[in-house]
Scaffold this active site. Sequence first.
Site, PDB file in Angstrom:
ATOM      1  CD1 TRP A 168      -0.142  -1.531   3.124  1.00 29.68           C
ATOM      2  CD2 TRP A 168       0.659   0.562   3.271  1.00 29.68           C
ATOM      3  NE1 TRP A 168       0.680  -1.465   4.229  1.00 29.68           N
ATOM      4  CE2 TRP A 168       1.183  -0.189   4.345  1.00 29.68           C
ATOM      5  CE3 TRP A 168       1.017   1.907   3.159  1.00 29.68           C
ATOM      6  CZ2 TRP A 168       2.048   0.340   5.291  1.00 29.68           C
ATOM      7  CZ3 TRP A 168       1.887   2.444   4.103  1.00 29.68           C
ATOM      8  CH2 TRP A 168       2.392   1.663   5.144  1.00 29.68           C
ATOM      9  CG  ASN A 169       5.177   1.293   0.695  1.00 28.84           C
ATOM     10  OD1 ASN A 169       4.879   0.569  -0.251  1.00 28.84           O
ATOM     11  ND2 ASN A 169       6.396   1.355   1.185  1.00 28.84           N
TER      12      ASN A 169
ATOM     13  NE  ARG B 180       9.978  -1.349  -7.750  1.00 24.20           N
ATOM     14  CZ  ARG B 180      10.540  -1.131  -6.554  1.00 24.20           C
ATOM     15  NH1 ARG B 180      11.258  -0.039  -6.337  1.00 24.20           N
ATOM     16  NH2 ARG B 180      10.368  -1.971  -5.569  1.00 24.20           N
TER      17      ARG B 180
ATOM     18  CE  LYS C  38      -3.518  -9.083  -2.878  1.00 23.84           C
ATOM     19  NZ  LYS C  38      -3.679  -8.016  -1.899  1.00 23.84           N
ATOM     20  N   PRO C  39      -3.525  -5.799  -5.838  1.00 24.37           N
ATOM     21  CG  PRO C  39      -5.138  -4.117  -6.102  1.00 24.37           C
ATOM     22  CD  PRO C  39      -4.806  -5.528  -6.524  1.00 24.37           C
ATOM     23  CB  ALA C  40      -1.963  -3.183  -0.546  1.00 22.84           C
TER      24      ALA C  40
ATOM     25  N   GLY D 113       6.559  -6.377  -0.638  1.00 24.09           N
ATOM     26  CA  GLY D 113       5.856  -6.298   0.638  1.00 24.09           C
ATOM     27  C   GLY D 113       6.794  -6.703   1.754  1.00 24.09           C
ATOM     28  CB  SER D 114       6.133  -7.541   5.243  1.00 19.68           C
ATOM     29  OG  SER D 114       5.205  -8.588   5.055  1.00 19.68           O
TER      30      SER D 114
ATOM     31  CD  GLU E 246      12.708  -5.296  -5.353  1.00 18.22           C
ATOM     32  OE1 GLU E 246      13.262  -4.851  -4.323  1.00 18.22           O
ATOM     33  OE2 GLU E 246      13.297  -5.407  -6.439  1.00 18.22           O
ATOM     34  CG  LEU E 247      11.096  -9.717   0.370  1.00 13.65           C
ATOM     35  CD1 LEU E 247      11.653 -11.022   0.929  1.00 13.65           C
ATOM     36  CD2 LEU E 247       9.616  -9.850   0.094  1.00 13.65           C
TER      37      LEU E 247
ATOM     38  CB  CYS F 220      11.020  -0.813   1.413  1.00 18.18           C
ATOM     39  SG  CYS F 220      11.176  -0.152  -0.249  1.00 18.18           S
TER      40      CYS F 220
ATOM     41  CD  GLU G 187      10.278  -2.753   6.679  1.00 17.19           C
ATOM     42  OE1 GLU G 187       9.430  -3.645   6.685  1.00 17.19           O
ATOM     43  OE2 GLU G 187      10.483  -2.015   5.715  1.00 17.19           O
TER      44      GLU G 187
HETATM   45  P1  NAD Z   1       2.464  -6.866   3.329  1.00 21.59           P
HETATM   46  O1  NAD Z   1       3.539  -7.883   3.188  1.00 21.59           O
HETATM   47  O2  NAD Z   1       1.575  -6.936   4.498  1.00 21.59           O
HETATM   48  O3  NAD Z   1       1.497  -6.933   2.054  1.00 21.59           O
HETATM   49  C1  NAD Z   1       1.998  -6.826   0.743  1.00 21.59           C
HETATM   50  C2  NAD Z   1       0.974  -7.432  -0.199  1.00 21.59           C
HETATM   51  O4  NAD Z   1       0.834  -8.819   0.078  1.00 21.59           O
HETATM   52  C3  NAD Z   1      -0.423  -6.838  -0.097  1.00 21.59           C
HETATM   53  O5  NAD Z   1      -0.999  -6.818  -1.385  1.00 21.59           O
HETATM   54  C4  NAD Z   1      -1.138  -7.832   0.786  1.00 21.59           C
HETATM   55  O6  NAD Z   1      -2.535  -7.836   0.587  1.00 21.59           O
HETATM   56  C5  NAD Z   1      -0.526  -9.135   0.312  1.00 21.59           C
HETATM   57  N1  NAD Z   1      -0.568 -10.218   1.291  1.00 21.59           N
HETATM   58  C6  NAD Z   1      -0.559 -10.146   2.638  1.00 21.59           C
HETATM   59  N2  NAD Z   1      -0.600 -11.384   3.171  1.00 21.59           N
HETATM   60  C7  NAD Z   1      -0.613 -12.255   2.131  1.00 21.59           C
HETATM   61  C8  NAD Z   1      -0.653 -13.674   2.027  1.00 21.59           C
HETATM   62  N3  NAD Z   1      -0.662 -14.458   3.089  1.00 21.59           N
HETATM   63  N4  NAD Z   1      -0.652 -14.226   0.805  1.00 21.59           N
HETATM   64  C9  NAD Z   1      -0.641 -13.452  -0.294  1.00 21.59           C
HETATM   65  N5  NAD Z   1      -0.601 -12.105  -0.275  1.00 21.59           N
HETATM   66  C10 NAD Z   1      -0.593 -11.512   0.934  1.00 21.59           C
HETATM   67  O7  NAD Z   1       3.192  -5.462   3.184  1.00 21.59           O
HETATM   68  P2  NAD Z   1       2.547  -4.009   3.285  1.00 21.59           P
HETATM   69  O8  NAD Z   1       2.230  -3.757   4.711  1.00 21.59           O
HETATM   70  O9  NAD Z   1       1.479  -3.829   2.260  1.00 21.59           O
HETATM   71  O10 NAD Z   1       3.772  -3.099   2.814  1.00 21.59           O
HETATM   72  C11 NAD Z   1       4.814  -2.742   3.649  1.00 21.59           C
HETATM   73  C12 NAD Z   1       6.004  -3.661   3.452  1.00 21.59           C
HETATM   74  O11 NAD Z   1       6.403  -3.643   2.088  1.00 21.59           O
HETATM   75  C13 NAD Z   1       7.215  -3.213   4.238  1.00 21.59           C
HETATM   76  O12 NAD Z   1       7.842  -4.324   4.806  1.00 21.59           O
HETATM   77  C14 NAD Z   1       8.104  -2.579   3.169  1.00 21.59           C
HETATM   78  O13 NAD Z   1       9.473  -2.563   3.493  1.00 21.59           O
HETATM   79  C15 NAD Z   1       7.815  -3.445   2.002  1.00 21.59           C
HETATM   80  N6  NAD Z   1       8.169  -2.758   0.754  1.00 21.59           N
HETATM   81  C16 NAD Z   1       9.282  -3.176   0.086  1.00 21.59           C
HETATM   82  C17 NAD Z   1       9.664  -2.536  -1.079  1.00 21.59           C
HETATM   83  C18 NAD Z   1      10.875  -2.980  -1.831  1.00 21.59           C
HETATM   84  O14 NAD Z   1      11.002  -2.603  -2.989  1.00 21.59           O
HETATM   85  N7  NAD Z   1      11.777  -3.761  -1.260  1.00 21.59           N
HETATM   86  C19 NAD Z   1       8.897  -1.466  -1.568  1.00 21.59           C
HETATM   87  C20 NAD Z   1       7.772  -1.056  -0.856  1.00 21.59           C
HETATM   88  C21 NAD Z   1       7.412  -1.729   0.318  1.00 21.59           C
END
Ligand code: NAD
Length: 486
Positions: free
Chosen positions: A159-160, A168, A183-185, A237-238, A259-260, A293, A390
Amino acid sequence: MADFSLDRIADLPLDLCLGGEVVPASDGGRFDVLDPATGAVLTTVADGTVDDAVAAVDAADAAAAGWAATPPRERAEILRRAFELMTERREEIAHLISLENGKALPDARGETAYAAEFFRWYAEEAVRASGSVMTAPSGANRIVVLQQPVGIAVLVTPWNFPAAMATRKIGPALAAGCTVILKPASDTPLTALLMAKILEDAGVPAGVVNVLPARRSGPVVSAMLHDPRVRKLSFTGSTEVGRVLLREAADQVVNCSMELGGNAPFLVLDDADLDAAVDGAMIAKMRNAGEACTAANRFYVHEAVAAEFGRRLAERMSALRVGPGTSDDTEVGPLVNDESAAKVDELVQGAVAAGARVVVGGRRPEREGFYYEPTVLLDVPVDAAILGEEIFGPVAPIITFTDEADAIRMANDTEYGLVSYVYTRDLARGLRVSEQLDAGMVGLNRGLVSDPAAPFGGTKQSGIGREGGHEGMLDYLESKYVAVSW
Ligand code: NAD
């Protein structure tokens, strides 16, 4: 556009975008999208199901052969048109990002421009997916290497950066000839849905880009990763969710780009230009109110300059105007949701209990919405929890060091390796330290590393693969080697 509301975007889809159609969820379900500035419901969006996930793969599959066979120049021109449409509609997009994510308009405008650039960059790269030909060392034959699209790609975004994390991935995937399901946040599905509309207007054929908002991300993404037609997962994501998805992807040996999370150290050496270091710190810390991130999470400052650096940073942080993201004079918007604001506060209170000193901020202000005050913490103990996780909020913890080698050791003492920042006037010293920092990216006398033309990504548990640059398209291509006798 100060009084911006969702009605201003007449063509914003609020249902699933599958196979060129805008359709409700198979069970009719919907979920709420909230305004982080007030906590009020902005609108509702169709909540994709496992059946919808199968339909999305059907749509991507039906379009796959045609898109892979589309001449690269034609794919390039469609991407270029998408860049132009995003640029024409930049104010609307920026307001939409602010509305659903909460970030301040200057950040949202920056994100919109950055996001559009991925379409322009990959329009340029689409015609450069070159293979190679060489004579085998034995002389018996030729080695021909072709680059072919990896196949249907599932893209999962956070979502950020609701626009940039989508473009990207979509940019290089389309340039390479892949069809995609995004699949967006669930906190920020609206920007992704508008991207689908813009891509359609740019001429992307039906089924090439499918957008599937879903509250039940686990089962929906799992269903796609277990469909043998899906060959690629690109996740941002995370680290925690990344680990789960790597396990899921293992069952069908799906190609993964990850990309975590990050935990970026920001080193200020004794010879740093402090004006530049404070400017860089404000960008590295405060872009998106710290919800990045790449956000500087730990400031290691040499003892000779620590007091002055801390004083100047605190002065700049306390002067920031906090308010609703969509207000014209806001510099720092609310965090994305209540849980995020509560987690930031927990980390700050934990650091204070461990002995850190609050110089400015340090609390949630008394107002509606999910705000956190810009905060500077001094004398943070090296074992405080805030340095290990983080923060994802507007909080700058400062740790003093005396020895450069110690600073590098502390900077590397994390399972993350996304980005590090270093400030020094001595460029040779800066490059030497950059080589020793275990991260995929280093900002040397710069607080911003993100650039569509550069390979973005991390080492260790910050990820696998790179996005952006020439490398970004390779993640969507498979090398095919043909042994030829002629
Ligand atoms: P998140 O991991 O909670 O969610 C990311 C995505 O995954 C969302 O679309 C979410 O709905 C989905 N998701 C969540 N649980 C899932 C599951 N069990 N199975 C499948 N999909 C699932 O992350 P967030 O809170 O949306 O974003 C913040 C995180 O993203 C931070 O850790 C940040 O560092 C990271 N991030 C990394 C980069 C990078 O390029 N390395 C860029 C932006 C954000």
